[in-house]
Design a protein around this motif. Structure first.
Motif, short mmCIF file in Angstrom:
data_model
loop_
_atom_site.label_atom_id
_atom_site.label_comp_id
_atom_site.label_asym_id
_atom_site.label_seq_id
_atom_site.Cartn_x
_atom_site.Cartn_y
_atom_site.Cartn_z
N UNK A 1 -22.34 9.58 -15.63
CA UNK A 1 -22.48 11.04 -15.66
C UNK A 1 -23.49 11.46 -14.59
N UNK A 2 -23.08 12.41 -13.77
CA UNK A 2 -24.00 13.00 -12.79
C UNK A 2 -24.27 14.44 -13.21
N UNK A 3 -25.54 14.82 -13.17
CA UNK A 3 -25.95 16.17 -13.55
C UNK A 3 -26.57 16.86 -12.35
N UNK A 4 -26.15 18.07 -12.11
CA UNK A 4 -26.65 18.86 -10.99
C UNK A 4 -27.23 20.16 -11.51
N UNK A 5 -28.55 20.29 -11.44
CA UNK A 5 -29.22 21.52 -11.88
C UNK A 5 -29.35 22.48 -10.71
N UNK A 6 -29.21 23.76 -11.00
CA UNK A 6 -29.35 24.78 -9.97
C UNK A 6 -29.83 26.08 -10.60
N UNK A 7 -30.18 27.04 -9.74
CA UNK A 7 -30.57 28.35 -10.22
C UNK A 7 -32.05 28.65 -10.17
N UNK A 8 -32.85 27.66 -9.80
CA UNK A 8 -34.28 27.90 -9.70
C UNK A 8 -34.62 28.82 -8.54
N UNK A 9 -35.87 29.26 -8.52
CA UNK A 9 -36.31 30.13 -7.44
C UNK A 9 -37.66 30.75 -7.76
N UNK B 1 -20.65 16.00 -13.97
CA UNK B 1 -19.46 15.43 -13.35
C UNK B 1 -19.43 13.94 -13.65
N UNK B 2 -18.31 13.35 -13.39
CA UNK B 2 -18.17 11.92 -13.65
C UNK B 2 -17.48 11.63 -14.96
N UNK B 3 -17.83 12.42 -15.95
CA UNK B 3 -17.15 12.38 -17.23
C UNK B 3 -17.53 13.63 -17.98
N UNK B 4 -16.76 13.95 -18.98
CA UNK B 4 -17.08 15.14 -19.74
C UNK B 4 -18.29 14.87 -20.64
N UNK B 5 -19.05 15.92 -20.86
CA UNK B 5 -20.25 15.80 -21.69
C UNK B 5 -20.11 16.57 -22.99
N UNK B 6 -18.87 16.84 -23.37
CA UNK B 6 -18.69 17.65 -24.57
C UNK B 6 -19.11 16.92 -25.84
N UNK C 1 -38.07 12.73 -24.13
CA UNK C 1 -37.42 12.48 -22.84
C UNK C 1 -36.83 11.07 -22.75
N UNK C 2 -37.53 10.09 -23.30
CA UNK C 2 -37.07 8.71 -23.21
C UNK C 2 -35.77 8.47 -23.96
N UNK C 3 -35.37 9.38 -24.82
CA UNK C 3 -34.13 9.22 -25.59
C UNK C 3 -32.89 9.59 -24.79
N UNK C 4 -33.06 10.22 -23.64
CA UNK C 4 -31.93 10.73 -22.88
C UNK C 4 -31.37 9.68 -21.93
N UNK C 5 -30.03 9.73 -21.77
CA UNK C 5 -29.32 8.71 -21.00
C UNK C 5 -29.15 9.07 -19.53
N UNK C 6 -29.01 10.35 -19.23
CA UNK C 6 -28.74 10.80 -17.86
C UNK C 6 -29.63 12.00 -17.53
N UNK C 7 -30.02 12.06 -16.26
CA UNK C 7 -30.90 13.13 -15.79
C UNK C 7 -30.39 13.74 -14.50
N UNK C 8 -30.59 15.04 -14.36
CA UNK C 8 -30.32 15.71 -13.11
C UNK C 8 -31.54 15.61 -12.20
N UNK C 9 -31.41 16.14 -10.98
CA UNK C 9 -32.46 15.99 -9.99
C UNK C 9 -33.57 17.04 -10.11
N UNK C 10 -33.35 18.07 -10.90
CA UNK C 10 -34.36 19.10 -11.09
C UNK C 10 -34.18 20.29 -10.17
#
Length: 122
Positions: free
Chosen positions: A1-9, A24-29, A106-115
């Protein structure tokens, strides 16, 4: 799973921003999705999380009543609506996915976005 965060500013205190996290990569539903943040010189901290079905949410006390997490499983995307922003909300915001139930650790999570960087000016 790849996560892409956006919208900051950059936003003034009292303003609003909406962050997005596209998977992306697989569904996260079937994944719980969370948002964490890390301010300069501080450790990463929990912000909010939503279960895979969107029926349960948890928020940090510091953001209750101001931030709302939601998800659109059809778009494989999670959102963080941030209102009444304060200078202390300034941080890099990260989205994360967890294959099991929701967690505030935080340590419980499997995938992370770049921030994505959120800066709130006073």
């Amino acid at each position: 799973v790849q996560l892409q965060a956006s919208g900051g500013g950059l936003v003034q205190a009292g303003g609003s921003l909406r962050l997005s996290c596209a998977a992306s990569g697989r569904t996260v539903d079937s994944y719980a999705m969370g948002w964490f943040r890390q301010a300069p010189g501080k450790e990463r901290e929990f912000v909010t999380v939503i279960t895979w079905g969107g029926t349960s949410r948890s928020h940090a006390d510091s953001v209750k009543g101001r931030f709302t997490i939601s998800r659109d499983n059809a778009r494989n995307t999670v959102y963080l609506q941030m209102n009444s922003l304060k200078p202390e909300d300034t941080a890099i915001y990260y989205c994360a996915a967890r294959a099991r139930g929701k967690s505030t650790v935080a340590a419980d999570y499997d995938y992370w976005g770049q921030g994505t960087l959120v800066t709130v000016s006073s």
